[in-house]
Design a protein around this motif. Sequence first.
Motif, PDB file in Angstrom:
ATOM      1  N   HIS A  22       0.841  -1.201   0.000  1.00 47.79           N
ATOM      2  CA  HIS A  22       0.000   0.000   0.000  1.00 47.79           C
ATOM      3  C   HIS A  22       0.876   1.251   0.000  1.00 47.79           C
ATOM      4  O   HIS A  22       0.653   2.180  -0.781  1.00 47.79           O
ATOM      5  CB  HIS A  22      -0.933  -0.018   1.211  1.00 47.79           C
ATOM      6  CG  HIS A  22      -1.905   1.106   1.251  1.00 47.79           C
ATOM      7  ND1 HIS A  22      -1.608   2.332   1.808  1.00 47.79           N
ATOM      8  CD2 HIS A  22      -3.173   1.183   0.784  1.00 47.79           C
ATOM      9  CE1 HIS A  22      -2.658   3.112   1.689  1.00 47.79           C
ATOM     10  NE2 HIS A  22      -3.627   2.447   1.083  1.00 47.79           N
ATOM     11  N   GLU A  33      -7.371   4.680  -1.583  1.00 49.88           N
ATOM     12  CA  GLU A  33      -8.432   3.665  -1.639  1.00 49.88           C
ATOM     13  C   GLU A  33      -8.125   2.613  -2.694  1.00 49.88           C
ATOM     14  O   GLU A  33      -8.309   1.416  -2.474  1.00 49.88           O
ATOM     15  CB  GLU A  33      -9.787   4.317  -1.928  1.00 49.88           C
ATOM     16  CG  GLU A  33     -10.934   3.317  -1.908  1.00 49.88           C
ATOM     17  CD  GLU A  33     -12.289   3.981  -2.128  1.00 49.88           C
ATOM     18  OE1 GLU A  33     -13.176   3.275  -2.617  1.00 49.88           O
ATOM     19  OE2 GLU A  33     -12.446   5.164  -1.800  1.00 49.88           O
ATOM     20  N   HIS A  34      -7.630   3.039  -3.846  1.00 46.66           N
ATOM     21  CA  HIS A  34      -7.270   2.090  -4.903  1.00 46.66           C
ATOM     22  C   HIS A  34      -6.081   1.246  -4.477  1.00 46.66           C
ATOM     23  O   HIS A  34      -6.024   0.043  -4.774  1.00 46.66           O
ATOM     24  CB  HIS A  34      -6.948   2.824  -6.199  1.00 46.66           C
ATOM     25  CG  HIS A  34      -8.128   3.520  -6.790  1.00 46.66           C
ATOM     26  ND1 HIS A  34      -8.046   4.318  -7.920  1.00 46.66           N
ATOM     27  CD2 HIS A  34      -9.426   3.576  -6.420  1.00 46.66           C
ATOM     28  CE1 HIS A  34      -9.219   4.811  -8.211  1.00 46.66           C
ATOM     29  NE2 HIS A  34     -10.085   4.368  -7.312  1.00 46.66           N
ATOM     30  N   THR A  36      -5.372   0.246  -1.573  1.00 47.92           N
ATOM     31  CA  THR A  36      -5.844  -0.789  -0.651  1.00 47.92           C
ATOM     32  C   THR A  36      -6.340  -2.003  -1.421  1.00 47.92           C
ATOM     33  O   THR A  36      -5.989  -3.140  -1.107  1.00 47.92           O
ATOM     34  CB  THR A  36      -6.964  -0.243   0.262  1.00 47.92           C
ATOM     35  OG1 THR A  36      -6.432   0.834   1.034  1.00 47.92           O
ATOM     36  CG2 THR A  36      -7.519  -1.322   1.176  1.00 47.92           C
ATOM     37  N   TYR A  37      -7.152  -1.773  -2.445  1.00 52.99           N
ATOM     38  CA  TYR A  37      -7.679  -2.885  -3.248  1.00 52.99           C
ATOM     39  C   TYR A  37      -6.558  -3.646  -3.941  1.00 52.99           C
ATOM     40  O   TYR A  37      -6.548  -4.873  -3.961  1.00 52.99           O
ATOM     41  CB  TYR A  37      -8.672  -2.378  -4.303  1.00 52.99           C
ATOM     42  CG  TYR A  37      -9.945  -1.803  -3.726  1.00 52.99           C
ATOM     43  CD1 TYR A  37     -10.705  -2.501  -2.794  1.00 52.99           C
ATOM     44  CD2 TYR A  37     -10.392  -0.540  -4.120  1.00 52.99           C
ATOM     45  CE1 TYR A  37     -11.873  -1.974  -2.277  1.00 52.99           C
ATOM     46  CE2 TYR A  37     -11.567  -0.007  -3.603  1.00 52.99           C
ATOM     47  CZ  TYR A  37     -12.301  -0.725  -2.689  1.00 52.99           C
ATOM     48  OH  TYR A  37     -13.453  -0.206  -2.167  1.00 52.99           O
ATOM     49  N   ASP A  40      -4.337  -5.626  -1.397  1.00 55.13           N
ATOM     50  CA  ASP A  40      -5.048  -6.827  -0.946  1.00 55.13           C
ATOM     51  C   ASP A  40      -5.020  -7.917  -2.017  1.00 55.13           C
ATOM     52  O   ASP A  40      -4.772  -9.094  -1.725  1.00 55.13           O
ATOM     53  CB  ASP A  40      -6.495  -6.508  -0.588  1.00 55.13           C
ATOM     54  CG  ASP A  40      -6.639  -5.721   0.699  1.00 55.13           C
ATOM     55  OD1 ASP A  40      -5.646  -5.613   1.466  1.00 55.13           O
ATOM     56  OD2 ASP A  40      -7.746  -5.199   0.943  1.00 55.13           O
ATOM     57  N   ALA A  41      -5.274  -7.536  -3.265  1.00 55.20           N
ATOM     58  CA  ALA A  41      -5.302  -8.518  -4.351  1.00 55.20           C
ATOM     59  C   ALA A  41      -3.927  -9.151  -4.573  1.00 55.20           C
ATOM     60  O   ALA A  41      -3.820 -10.373  -4.770  1.00 55.20           O
ATOM     61  CB  ALA A  41      -5.789  -7.858  -5.642  1.00 55.20           C
TER      62      ALA A  41
END
Length: 64
Positions: A22, A33-34, A36-37, A40-41
């Motif tokens: 991140h 916010e992006h 974070t996604y 995680d992926a």
Amino acid sequence: MGSVATPDIVLVKPSSACSVVHAVLVAHGVPPEHATYVADALVLADLRGVDSHGINRLPRPWPA
């Protein structure tokens, strides 16, 4: 009989890996916010054993 060099293995908690990924993404201009996604992926891919789609997808500024 000669010894065979084995690679060092470093274990990292998934939450720590997500935090580092991140931070790298945000430092390169990705909205938090992006980031974070994506973090995680990438970490989940590594946890599932799909290393080709994990955190090694991040570009490295240093030689491999």
